[in-house]
Design a protein around this motif. Structure first.
Motif, PDB file in Angstrom:
ATOM      1  N   GLY A 156       0.824  -1.215   0.000  1.00 38.04           N
ATOM      2  CA  GLY A 156       0.000   0.000   0.000  1.00 38.04           C
ATOM      3  C   GLY A 156       0.854   1.259   0.000  1.00 38.04           C
ATOM      4  O   GLY A 156       2.072   1.213  -0.189  1.00 38.04           O
ATOM      5  N   GLU A 157       0.170   2.365   0.253  1.00 38.65           N
ATOM      6  CA  GLU A 157       0.783   3.690   0.203  1.00 38.65           C
ATOM      7  C   GLU A 157       2.006   3.806   1.116  1.00 38.65           C
ATOM      8  O   GLU A 157       3.063   4.287   0.713  1.00 38.65           O
ATOM      9  N   LYS A 158       1.866   3.348   2.367  1.00 36.66           N
ATOM     10  CA  LYS A 158       2.932   3.564   3.359  1.00 36.66           C
ATOM     11  C   LYS A 158       4.212   2.819   2.992  1.00 36.66           C
ATOM     12  O   LYS A 158       5.311   3.354   3.119  1.00 36.66           O
ATOM     13  N   ILE A 159       4.045   1.578   2.544  1.00 38.61           N
ATOM     14  CA  ILE A 159       5.233   0.790   2.185  1.00 38.61           C
ATOM     15  C   ILE A 159       5.838   1.340   0.883  1.00 38.61           C
ATOM     16  O   ILE A 159       7.063   1.417   0.748  1.00 38.61           O
ATOM     17  N   ALA A 160       4.971   1.779  -0.035  1.00 33.31           N
ATOM     18  CA  ALA A 160       5.474   2.390  -1.279  1.00 33.31           C
ATOM     19  C   ALA A 160       6.347   3.605  -0.954  1.00 33.31           C
ATOM     20  O   ALA A 160       7.420   3.793  -1.544  1.00 33.31           O
ATOM     21  N   LYS A 161       5.914   4.423  -0.005  1.00 38.09           N
ATOM     22  CA  LYS A 161       6.695   5.606   0.410  1.00 38.09           C
ATOM     23  C   LYS A 161       8.059   5.195   0.964  1.00 38.09           C
ATOM     24  O   LYS A 161       9.066   5.851   0.713  1.00 38.09           O
TER      25      LYS A 161
END
Ligand code: DCP
Ligand code: MG
Ligand code: MN
Length: 304
Positions: free
Chosen positions: A65-70
């Motif tokens: 998701g978003e957090k791991i992508a960041k």
């Protein structure tokens, strides 16, 4: 080490930091949801055949998701993660991680030891009064238990166990499961499953059963394979074994009723994630799969 950190995995550095974050969530934050999210992401990246070059690319994969992508973007840009840097500099969390590596010490126990000012293995050796028998043996063989067991050594141990048990009673059946049965060249411990034709679900005579595993452990001690007992119940032994000239090794033995044996072999072969996927697959087909049985949904499995 883990499959996800193998050199042949083009995303192994991402997997390594995700696994480190997952360990942190498990042992320090004790947040099981984040632990699962990081582990899942590491496993998805480990199976991805090509190098991921951006967070956006990673986000297209299921489980990221978003957090791991960041985090992937930050890592790609700077070669490190601020969050991990902070974790590394946090002495208390380091100590909790360290003490959790002692067999028998879980995150809650490690936390309470660190709260008492115990930060190192040497500190712990001076405070064995705070430890259970299992934990004391875990501490005694801390270095040995950290070492991976080469496949060839497990093969030898397997031969000893089989020889001794088949000699005792030819109706025993022995299967070494875990990472060894998955074909790994090195394992963390030896997961041994044993069954006997007389050991059949609810029909088993209680007395016979309660002595069976104790007798097995006794003969394995007598032949000088088993050296320590961490815990011993009617169906589960946790202990340590050693071949001459080798380190002490963690040995688990489970005694399984004959009618549950093959589901148990499947479960204890793992991996963990494979088991989750296999259970989900069974569920989609209207079945319940667990370590005891495979049954149509709604019928319970465990019988003894
Ligand atoms: N298992 C599981 N869920 C758990 C614990 C275990 O599904 N919470 C299953 C899958 C594991 C197997 O039991 O593969 C054996 O557990 P181990 O912890 O011994 O793990 P492995 O044998 O896979 O790895 P290692 O080489 O570290 O022992
Ligand atoms: Mg194992
Ligand atoms: Mn095990």
């Amino acid at each position: 080490r883990k499959a996800t950190s193998s050199e042949s995995n083009p995303n192994h550095d991402f997997c390594e930091f995700l696994e480190e974050l997952s360990e942190y969530e498990k042992n320090v934050s004790r947040n099981i949801h984040k632990y699962n999210a990081y582990r899942k992401a590491a496993s998805v990246l480990a199976q991805h055949p090509t190098r991921i070059t951006s967070g956006d690319e990673a986000k297209k994969l299921k489980g990221i998701g978003e957090k791991i992508a960041k985090k992937i973007d930050e890592y790609l840009a700077t070669g490190k993660l601020r969050k991990l840097e902070n974790i590394h500099s946090d002495a208390k969390s380091m100590a909790i991680n360290l003490l959790s590596r002692v067999s028998g010490i879980g995150p809650a126990k490690a936390q309470s030891l660190v709260d008492d000012g115990i930060m190192t293995i040497d500190d712990l050796k001076k405070h064995t009064d705070k430890l259970t028998h299992h934990q004391i043996i875990g501490l005694k063989y801390f270095e040995d238990f950290e070492e991976k067991i080469p496949r060839s050594e497990i093969e030898q141990i397997e031969q000893v166990i089989k020889k001794v048990l088949y000699n005792l009673d030819s109706e025993y059946e022995v299967t070494i499961c875990g990472s060894y049965r998955r074909g790994r060249q090195e394992s963390g411990d030896i997961d041994t499953l044993i069954t006997h034709r007389d050991l059949y679900g609810c029909r088993i005579d209680k007395k016979h059963k309660s002595n069976m595993l104790k007798n097995i452990v006794k003969v394995l001690e007598k032949c000088e394979l088993v050296k320590e007992t961490l815990s011993l119940g009617e169906t589960k032994f946790m202990g340590a074994c050693q071949l001459k000239g080798h380190p002490m090794r963690r040995l688990d033995i489970r005694l399984i009723p004959h009618d549950q044996y093959y589901c148990a072999v499947l479960y204890f072969t793992g991996s963990n994630i494979f088991n989750q996927n296999m259970r989900a697959h069974a569920q989609e087909h209207g079945f319940t799969l667990n370590e005891y049985s495979l049954r149509p949904v709604g019928i319970t499995g465990k019988r003894n």
